[in-house]
Design an enzyme around this catalytic site. Sequence first.
Site, PDB file in Angstrom:
ATOM      1  N   LYS A 121     -11.922   1.153   2.903  1.00 55.06           N
ATOM      2  CA  LYS A 121     -11.696   0.439   1.636  1.00 55.06           C
ATOM      3  C   LYS A 121     -11.458   1.471   0.544  1.00 55.06           C
ATOM      4  O   LYS A 121     -11.951   2.595   0.643  1.00 55.06           O
ATOM      5  CB  LYS A 121     -12.929  -0.405   1.278  1.00 55.06           C
ATOM      6  CG  LYS A 121     -12.639  -1.551   0.335  1.00 55.06           C
ATOM      7  CD  LYS A 121     -12.159  -2.800   1.066  1.00 55.06           C
ATOM      8  CE  LYS A 121     -11.673  -3.833   0.099  1.00 55.06           C
ATOM      9  NZ  LYS A 121     -11.351  -5.112   0.754  1.00 55.06           N
ATOM     10  N   ASP A 173      -6.419  -6.177  -2.507  1.00 56.85           N
ATOM     11  CA  ASP A 173      -7.741  -6.795  -2.703  1.00 56.85           C
ATOM     12  C   ASP A 173      -7.741  -7.253  -4.163  1.00 56.85           C
ATOM     13  O   ASP A 173      -6.655  -7.448  -4.750  1.00 56.85           O
ATOM     14  CB  ASP A 173      -8.864  -5.789  -2.416  1.00 56.85           C
ATOM     15  CG  ASP A 173     -10.244  -6.451  -2.358  1.00 56.85           C
ATOM     16  OD1 ASP A 173     -10.518  -7.177  -1.391  1.00 56.85           O
ATOM     17  OD2 ASP A 173     -11.056  -6.275  -3.291  1.00 56.85           O
TER      18      ASP A 173
END
Length: 444
Positions: free
Chosen positions: A124, A164
């Site tokens: 991430k 995201d």
Amino acid sequence: MKAEQVLTTLKQRFPNEPEYHQAVHEVLESIEEVYNQHPEFDKANLIERLCIPERIFSFRITWVDDKGNVQTNMGYRIQHSNAIGPYKGGIRFHSSVNQSILKFLAFEQTFKNALTTLPMGGGKGGSDFNPKGKSTAEIMRFCQAFVTELWRHIGPDTDVPAGDIGVGGREVGFMFGMYKKLAREFTGTFTGKGITFGGSLIRPEATGYGNVYFLLEMLKTRNIDIKGKKCLVSGSGNVAQYTCEKLIELGAIPVTLSDSNGYIYDPEGITKEKLEYVMELKELYRGRIKEYAEKYGCKYVEGGRPWGEKADIALPSATQNELNGDDAEMLIKNGIFAVSEGANMPSTPEAIEVFLKNKILYAPGKAANAGGVSVSGLEMTQNSERLGWSKEEVDSKLKWIMANIHENCVKYGKQSDNFVDYVKGANIAGFMKVAQAMMAQGII
Ligand code: NDP
């Protein structure tokens, strides 16, 4: 392994990272029993190796705003685990981004990706850059500056980022453009790309659609029809929008949406036409959800969250820790019988406890929102093949994957009274796959 003991040590070594501790705690609690049945895991200190990210990059990003001012932000990429495939996970642009939040997301992503049946590790990244109120030119310059640092750490077989919060098709396009230039290659290094340059059909829809497919699987176990069921949806971004689209298509009635300023409640239901307005409002005009209430004359609650409204099903789709223990009690009191998480870790540990105690259908994000990364995985396959699949083909694979994740959750999460603990199911299924791969690859 004693979950509490491992957590205490991690808290001492990595203080001030509450979100990371929260995510690790939930997984350790679920897997403790299974882990302890495998002494070989403990001998290899598997638990610490699994909780601590393999690598963290952090860097300064410098860019120039429209007024000519030089701005700085922090950028990060967490490469959590590549035990079962290249690191894979989104990029978040939000003012709240810090190392703790990205570590929790990368940790969760590792187990989620293991559930998808596809060969993807967990990662991430993101920045504390706040995209709100920025011009498209500023967004482009920021994305380019971000990738100027990030590009050397990623690649189609190394680490494949996606979107995201705050990062949609527009931002992925800008980042991919800069990556391509610096790396001198045209490969599938980002997913969520535009259709004309290697993106997959259904990728924008995948997280929301996948969450509803997972919900359908859960409802099937109790013979409940989704038709006519009122749904509380939070957020109004990518995940919330496509969750609503699928709910409407199946005859369910979404009645709420929200953003960081407040929520709307539309008792008549959000229709296809109203949703089109929301998509335009959010994607084109970058407006606030309050404008929906002004346009359609319904209730708007400034600073509120939708959990106090009466409905049947809740689909939190905004951000982490947006639903606490009191909210959960309120949902139960109002007759909610299913909660399926589109966002990552939207429910606090207290809320999860309430759901499990009341034995409602509760799907944690790492299972229910895995549709997004699954179609990202399918995008990687299409890029490697240099082919593009039809909408129907991608959608049917997405349905199959969500059903398979559900089946695995049931396999590992079914209790003696037949209640399915999806938290336990998802954590154990994801853990076992990653653990076995790590054991097979030796101490590295
Ligand atoms: P978007 O940026 O498209 O939308 C985010 C939405 O959540 C916006 O409505 C935003 O409101 C709201 N929001 C963000 N932060 C807060 C906050 N602190 N408080 C209240 N509302 C907030 O992001 P996505 O829809 O892509 O992501 C939503 C969630 O789903 C995240 O948890 C993400 O990690 C998760 N997820 C996303 C996937 C994807 O494919 N995109 C895949 C799997 C999970 P505002 O505009 O006011 O900020």
